[in-house]
Every structure is written in C-alpha cells, then in structure tokens.
Design an enzyme around this catalytic site. Structure first.
Site, short mmCIF file in Angstrom:
data_model
loop_
_atom_site.label_atom_id
_atom_site.label_comp_id
_atom_site.label_asym_id
_atom_site.label_seq_id
_atom_site.Cartn_x
_atom_site.Cartn_y
_atom_site.Cartn_z
N ARG A 128 136.89 69.09 -46.65
CA ARG A 128 136.50 69.83 -45.31
C ARG A 128 135.17 69.45 -44.74
NH1 ARG A 128 132.05 72.32 -42.78
NH2 ARG A 128 131.31 72.74 -44.96
N ASP A 129 134.02 69.54 -45.27
CA ASP A 129 132.78 68.68 -44.49
C ASP A 129 132.88 67.36 -44.34
OD1 ASP A 129 130.32 69.02 -43.55
OD2 ASP A 129 129.20 68.88 -45.32
N HIS A 131 123.00 71.88 -50.90
CA HIS A 131 123.73 70.81 -50.13
C HIS A 131 122.89 69.90 -49.09
CE1 HIS A 131 127.63 70.45 -47.49
NE2 HIS A 131 126.68 69.88 -46.72
N HIS A 140 121.71 66.14 -47.12
CA HIS A 140 122.04 65.25 -46.46
C HIS A 140 121.45 64.03 -46.55
CE1 HIS A 140 124.69 68.28 -43.76
NE2 HIS A 140 125.34 67.80 -44.99
N CYS A 195 129.43 59.32 -41.22
CA CYS A 195 129.29 58.12 -40.36
C CYS A 195 127.95 57.89 -39.84
CB CYS A 195 130.54 58.32 -39.43
SG CYS A 195 130.53 56.79 -38.15
N ASN A 206 126.60 63.44 -45.47
CA ASN A 206 126.58 64.00 -46.87
C ASN A 206 126.36 63.15 -47.99
OD1 ASN A 206 127.88 66.59 -46.04
ND2 ASN A 206 129.59 65.70 -45.54
MG MG Z 1 127.35 68.42 -44.93
#
Ligand code: MG
Length: 308
Positions: free
Chosen positions: A13-14, A206, A208, A239, A248
């Site tokens: 998904r993410d 979560h 990054h 990217c 991520n």
């Molecule tokens: Mg994320």
C-alpha cells in the site's frame, strides 16, 4: 516488556502508492506471497480511497478477493471514511487503518477537513468497525514535524493520539511523514503519549528516511519501549526523484538491525531481501534500501565467485 519486535509491512500500500508505476494485481499478489513466506504477519495491502485518486491502488477489491488467506496473517487496508470501511467489509477484511494528521495545515491539505472534523468522522468509522469486530489501526501523520508548520507541539500529538485511542482504535501508528523527527524528539513524544494513558503496546512508529534518520529514530523508539515498527520492503515508496515521496523506512534495514542486536523479529532476513529483489525487478529500477543494496551486491559477488 518483551524484547521481541514486530514489523508491520506497508509496501503493497504505502510503498506502491508512492511509486510512479502501476503494478499489476498479479505482481502485487506475488509480492504479498513473498512477504508471507518470509514471515511477515501484518501486511497493509491496499487502500479504499476513490480509485481516481490513487490509480496504483485502484484494483483494491480484486486484490482483496484474491489474497491467499492464512490464519496467522493479518491483511490491512487503509480506509479514509465510512465508504472505505464499507468496501473493506464487503471484501471481508478484518483489519482496517484510518488516518489523520497531528497538525492542522497538513490535515486540511491532505483530507480537506479540520482536525476536529476528521476526529468526528473517524469516531464514527472506528465505532462502526468495532461493532463489526474489525481491528483498527489509526495513523497520526506529521507526529514528528509538519512540512507546512514545522515543529508540531507534542501536546497536539498527544491530544489526537488519545482521542483516537479513546474512540476505540486498537493501535496508533505515529507517522514521521516527511522524516523530520530526531531521536530525542521521538523519545519525548513516545513518553508523553504513554504518560497520557496510551499504553506503549498499542503504539507503532512509522518512520521515514527522507532525511536519513529513520533507523536512528526507530532505535530511539525501541529504547523508549515501542515494539512495533512499520517498514516497506527495499524502501519502496522512497523514490528520491518523485515529488512528495515518503521515503519509507526499509524493512530489511530494520530486520537486519534488530537481528544484529539479538532482538527477534520473526522475519527471515534472506527471504525478505529476496522479496525486495523481485520487487526491484518488477519496478525495473534501483530501490533505496541499504540492506537491499548490500544483499544484491553480495548475490552478484557470490555468483561471480562461483563462475570464476
Ligand atoms: Mg510511509
């Protein structure tokens, strides 16, 4: 608290929603199959947003219908609202994730609502989901910084987190949306949330790697007592050339670090890396994960040794 950590895999998904290519349903199913084989038990597979918003995930209903079901694997889908929740229920998915931001400006720009409007809507979504016996994860975006407002007051993060927890969310994932967090801030936020009555075993991070701090922030969260961390295989969705890319944290980097520390993840690192390699082939380009690159390099060197 247990030393064992739990990795929540977000790549289907993410990861894929932040990639320019649209990946076929068959390739997504192969990715998910590889993740399951590598030992991942929580996989966020898609999002029930309007298909025109995110063409990469417009096959959500078909994907859910074709998922290989296993008793020990929990598949999650992002649901923006009641309509999304209904679609998850139609697909007989037992695990859903909601989202809103800790900062007002990011929330308005992302979902065109004030934080109070979002909270009111999510209370209804969460209550309905719980009535249907679903498990709910609620993302709090911009928990460690906002691209529009800069530093986000810790009190705001605590207020939103507590409100979602009290609304019935089983898990709260604090998101470092643009990678602005630092290890000291992570400790401060985690401690403040716990002090406000949200138990740490209901908190996930979560992170990054947009600015290179994901692993440091994950370690800091671990030392503060968090045991669930989100990762995206090979760092997909990170990217560096796409505007708005999330960066991520790469799953293999997390698994490798914890394994080296002697902390059990339940994931087979080699199997995870092989899955990342297949995904890089599907996307036809290099992916940013550090362990992913190391593993590919080692595979090439081993092959050269064998043929020498
Ligand atoms: Mg994320």
């Amino acid at each position: 608290m247990s030393d064992r950590v739990h990795i929540y895999e977000v790549s289907p998904r993410d990861g894929l929603q932040n990639e320019p290519e649209v990946v076929s349903t068959d390739d997504k199913l192969a990715l998910i199959g590889g993740l399951v084989a590598a030992g991942f038990t929580d996989i966020e597979v898609t999002s029930f947003v309007r298909p025109s918003w995110i063409p990469q995930l417009s096959d959500a209903a078909e994907l859910i219908a074709r998922l290989p079901r296993h008793d020990h694997v929990r598949y999650w889908a992002l649901v923006p609202n009641m309509r999304g929740l209904e679609r998850a229920l139609d697909g007989e998915l037992g695990h859903v994730a909601t989202f809103m931001s800790a900062s007002e400006t990011h929330n308005r720009k992302n979902v065109n609502r004030t934080r109070l409007e979002s909270l009111a809507g999510l209370r209804e979504v969460i209550a309905t989901a719980k009535e249907e016996d679903l498990v709910v994860r609620s993302y709090v975006s911009t928990a460690f910084g906002c691209p529009y407002e800069g530093r986000v007051p810790i009190d705001d993060v605590v207020t939103v987190t507590r409100a979602l927890y009290e609304a019935g969310a089983d898990h709260i994932a604090l998101g470092d949306t643009t990678g602005m967090g630092d290890p000291v801030l992570v400790q401060q936020v985690v401690k403040a949330v716990a002090a406000a009555g949200v138990p740490l075993d209901h908190i996930a991070l979560h992170m990054h790697d947009t600015q290179g701090t994901a692993l440091a922030n994950v370690l800091s969260g671990y030392l503060a007592g968090v045991r669930t961390f989100d990762g995206s295989i090979a760092g997909v969705g990170g990217c560096p050339y796409a505007p708005g890319a999330s960066g991520n944290a790469a799953t293999e980097d997390l698994v490798h670090m914890f394994q080296a520390m002697g902390v059990e993840t339940g994931v087979d690192l080699d199997g995870a890396a092989a899955t990342g390699a297949v995904l890089a082939d599907v996307l036809g380009r290099d992916l940013p994960g550090r362990f992913h690159k190391y593993w590919l390099g080692a595979r090439i060197r081993n092959a050269a040794t064998r043929t020498a």
